[in-house]
Each structure stands twice: as structure tokens, then as C-alpha cells.
Design an enzyme around this catalytic site. Structure first.
Site, mmCIF file in Angstrom:
data_model
loop_
_atom_site.group_PDB
_atom_site.id
_atom_site.type_symbol
_atom_site.label_atom_id
_atom_site.label_comp_id
_atom_site.label_asym_id
_atom_site.label_seq_id
_atom_site.Cartn_x
_atom_site.Cartn_y
_atom_site.Cartn_z
ATOM 1 N N GLU A 1 9.196 -4.418 10.621
ATOM 2 C CA GLU A 1 9.609 -3.102 10.099
ATOM 3 C C GLU A 1 10.105 -2.209 11.220
ATOM 4 O O GLU A 1 9.452 -2.025 12.248
ATOM 5 C CB GLU A 1 8.431 -2.426 9.364
ATOM 6 C CG GLU A 1 8.822 -1.034 8.848
ATOM 7 C CD GLU A 1 7.893 -0.461 7.787
ATOM 8 O OE1 GLU A 1 6.998 -1.171 7.306
ATOM 9 O OE2 GLU A 1 8.097 0.730 7.445
ATOM 10 N N ASP B 1 0.840 -1.210 0.000
ATOM 11 C CA ASP B 1 0.000 0.000 0.000
ATOM 12 C C ASP B 1 0.874 1.259 0.000
ATOM 13 O O ASP B 1 0.365 2.378 -0.112
ATOM 14 C CB ASP B 1 -1.007 -0.017 1.157
ATOM 15 C CG ASP B 1 -0.351 -0.045 2.529
ATOM 16 O OD1 ASP B 1 0.887 -0.211 2.608
ATOM 17 O OD2 ASP B 1 -1.087 0.078 3.534
ATOM 18 N N SER B 2 2.194 1.073 0.057
ATOM 19 C CA SER B 2 3.120 2.186 -0.182
ATOM 20 C C SER B 2 2.851 2.802 -1.549
ATOM 21 O O SER B 2 3.242 3.941 -1.812
ATOM 22 C CB SER B 2 4.576 1.706 -0.098
ATOM 23 O OG SER B 2 4.765 0.558 -0.915
ATOM 24 N N LYS C 1 -1.232 -9.432 2.679
ATOM 25 C CA LYS C 1 -0.490 -8.981 3.869
ATOM 26 C C LYS C 1 -1.390 -8.042 4.661
ATOM 27 O O LYS C 1 -2.115 -7.241 4.062
ATOM 28 C CB LYS C 1 0.809 -8.264 3.471
ATOM 29 C CG LYS C 1 1.582 -7.714 4.689
ATOM 30 C CD LYS C 1 3.005 -7.319 4.350
ATOM 31 C CE LYS C 1 3.163 -5.963 3.734
ATOM 32 N NZ LYS C 1 2.652 -4.836 4.545
ATOM 33 N N ASP D 1 -1.141 -6.136 -0.385
ATOM 34 C CA ASP D 1 -1.466 -5.518 0.906
ATOM 35 C C ASP D 1 -2.962 -5.295 1.052
ATOM 36 O O ASP D 1 -3.623 -4.828 0.121
ATOM 37 C CB ASP D 1 -0.789 -4.140 0.998
ATOM 38 C CG ASP D 1 0.361 -4.115 1.982
ATOM 39 O OD1 ASP D 1 0.421 -4.994 2.870
ATOM 40 O OD2 ASP D 1 1.197 -3.201 1.865
ATOM 41 N N GLU E 1 -1.480 -5.623 8.515
ATOM 42 C CA GLU E 1 -0.681 -5.071 9.607
ATOM 43 C C GLU E 1 -1.333 -5.370 10.953
ATOM 44 O O GLU E 1 -2.548 -5.251 11.090
ATOM 45 C CB GLU E 1 -0.528 -3.545 9.423
ATOM 46 C CG GLU E 1 0.203 -3.173 8.153
ATOM 47 C CD GLU E 1 0.410 -1.663 7.996
ATOM 48 O OE1 GLU E 1 0.064 -0.900 8.919
ATOM 49 O OE2 GLU E 1 0.932 -1.264 6.936
HETATM 50 O O1 KIV Z 1 3.581 -1.102 1.639
HETATM 51 C C1 KIV Z 1 4.716 -1.601 1.535
HETATM 52 O O2 KIV Z 1 5.420 -1.419 0.523
HETATM 53 C C2 KIV Z 1 5.195 -2.414 2.649
HETATM 54 C C3 KIV Z 1 6.633 -2.832 2.660
HETATM 55 C C4 KIV Z 1 7.495 -1.660 2.880
HETATM 56 C C5 KIV Z 1 6.892 -3.893 3.653
HETATM 57 O O3 KIV Z 1 4.446 -2.734 3.522
#
Ligand code: KIV
Length: 286
Positions: free
Chosen positions: A186, A49-50, A118, A88, A120
């Protein structure tokens, strides 16, 4: 490669089996061309989600939606053959409870073709992880600094310092026990990341964590120097493509302004000849 010579795609069990073995190589991708570049070098490709901050200019990951993750997930799917594709779960798509998490994960898997999601959270997400894993959704967990909780943390600070170390250890143990096949650690102190890696039975994937982790992940745009808004300490720059791109764009702008581009080799027909004199014959041929 399999015995028949075709490419074998990594699966969540393949990743889990790498605990304590050769380090897992993981990067992010948000587009088909980047997926093609990273695929043959990586075990896991994460549509993180970055993407909200890196490609969409958002101030944090909080504004990222399930539809955005699906759009980027579909694009990445077209570029992957070998790596395990993980998408994510964005903020707001899973925190209400296990049923909401399953619905969101099912959409991500059905619409993008990803093999895992993924999310959190640690102890607070253990019940959700257990629920979705039991229903066919492989989960990669993410503890330590969880960027979707930036407002709760009051910034992007290192997590698990001092007395908080036990909380981070409990979080990692809880997601492993709940059935996650791997966990991202992280921005936690190096000794803590090393200790957790030795304590839990699933691979740890470090980002700002420890070389002792079972794998490493970086945001590809960070390590290539394409994302330049800020540079976390844990990012090693392997290229300065942002600077190179800007120099190329400036050179193009100069060439256009000074009528050096396009040159003879970039145009069709006999350049400079009067059209009435039969200079343009048509088609692709010069
Ligand atoms: O959103 C993302 O790119 C991430 C990674 C930095 C682990 O969660």
C-alpha cells in the site's frame, strides 16, 4: 467453472499460483448485497478493517474490533460463491504474539467461514505469520503504508521513499519467507513496488503501488463514489453513486412534501374512493 460445471471457489494456493500470471482482481465488501455484486468479478474479496471508517464513521481503523469483523464477515460469506474470502485482523487482535494471533484468526475462520486472514506488518510480524501458517491459517500480509500504524507514521504518507525503500523490501521479503500466500503493497513508490514484485516469490497486490503488481485492490465504496469523506490519489472513481444516491433522496423528499408520492400505482384499493363505498377489498391485489 469445474469440469462438472459447478463454480470453483478460489483458494489461497490458487492465488499463490497466479504469481507473474493474469492480474488478481481484488475488492472489499462488508455486506451481503455488495459481496453478491463483486463475487463474480473478483478473485479475492477482502472484509477490510476499512469498514470502521467507511461504514461506521470511525476516524481511523484503530477502533475496529474482532466482533465487528466477525459480524461483517458473516454477512459477506452469505454473498460469496467464487472469490477467496479474506478477513482483516483488527488492531489489537494479533500484535501481542503468535498465540494471540492464532486465537483471533481461528475465531475469524470458525465464525465467518473465511479461508484466510490479513494482517499488517513486515519483519516484525514474520514470526507470527510463520506460527499461524504452520497451524492452518493462510495469511495475506500487508506492508508499506499500514493504516493501523497511522500514529507511528504520523499520517497516511507514502512509505518506502529514499532510504526507507530497503526497509520496505525487507518487510516484503520477510513475510514471503514466513509463508504468507500474498502481500498487499500500500502507498509505496511505483518503482519500489515493481522491484519488490520482481524480487519476491508470492503475488503482490497493489493499492497506490504499481501496475506491475500481480494484482490490484481498492475499497469498493471508494471506487463507486459511495465514500466521499476523502479521496486518496490512488483511487480511480468508476461511478459517482454517492451523488446519484443523494439526488434520489432529494427527489423522494420533494415528492413526499408535495404529495406526489405515493402515487396511484403504489397504493392498494381504489385510490381516493371513500372506504365506506367498498374501495378496499384487502390483500395484495389492487
Ligand atoms: O482495510 C482495507 O480495506 C484494506 C485494503 C485497502 C487493502 O486493508
Amino acid at each position: 467453472m469445474s469440469a462438472a460445471g459447478e463454480l470453483k471457489t478460489m483458494t489461497p494456493p490458487d492465488v499463490a499460483a497466479r504469481k507473474g500470471g493474469a492480474p488478481l482482481v481484488c475488492l472489499t465488501a462488508y455486506t451481503t448485497p455488495m459481496a453478491r455484486l463483486v463475487d463474480r468479478h473478483c478473485d479475492i474479496v477482502l472484509i477490510g478493517d476499512s469498514v470502521g471508517m467507511v461504514l461506521h464513521g470511525l476516524p481511523s481503523t484503530l477502533g475496529v474490533t474482532l466482533d465487528m469483523m466477525i459480524l461483517h464477515g458473516k454477512a459477506v460469506r452469505r454473498g460469496l460463491e467464487r472469490a477467496l474470502m479474506v478477513v482483516d485482523m483488527p488492531f489489537g487482535a494479533y500484535e501481542e504474539g503468535p498465540e494471540q494471533a492464532f486465537r483471533s484468526a481461528a475465531r475469524l475462520m470458525a465464525e465467518t467461514g473465511c479461508a484466510a486472514v490479513k494482517l499488517e506488518g513486515g519483519e516484525n510480524m514474520a514470526a507470527t505469520i510463520r506460527f499461524v501458517c504452520a497451524r492452518g491459517v493462510p495469511v495475506m500480509a500487508h506492508v508499506g503504508l499500514t493504516p493501523q500504524a497511522v500514529n507511528k507514521f504520523g499520517g497516511y504518507r507514502v512509505q518506502g521513499r529514499g532510504e526507507d525503500a530497503d526497509k520496505t523490501r525487507r518487510d516484503a521479503a520477510a513475510v514471503a519467507e514466513a509463508g504468507a500466500f500474498a502481500v498487499v503493497l500500500e502507498k509505496v513508490p511505483e518503482p519500489l513496488a515493481r522491484r519488490i514484485t520482481g524480487e519476491i516469490g508470492i503475488p503482490t497486490i497493489g493499492i497506490g503501488a504499481s501496475p506491475a503488481c500481480d494484482g490490484q485492490i481498492l475499497v469498493t465504496d471508494d471506487m463507486l463514489g459511495l465514500f466521499t469523506s476523502f479521496r486518496p490519489k490512488f483511487v480511480k472513481r468508476y461511478a459517482e453513486l454517492g451523488e446519484q444516491a443523494e439526488a434520489a433522496i432529494a427527489a423522494y423528499a420533494r415528492d413526499v412534501r408535495e404529495r406526489r408520492f405515493p402515487a396511484v400505482e403504489h397504493v392498494f384499493g381504489e385510490a381516493g374512493r371513500d372506504i365506506d363505498a367498498g374501495g378496499v377489498k384487502g390483500g395484495e391485489a389492487a
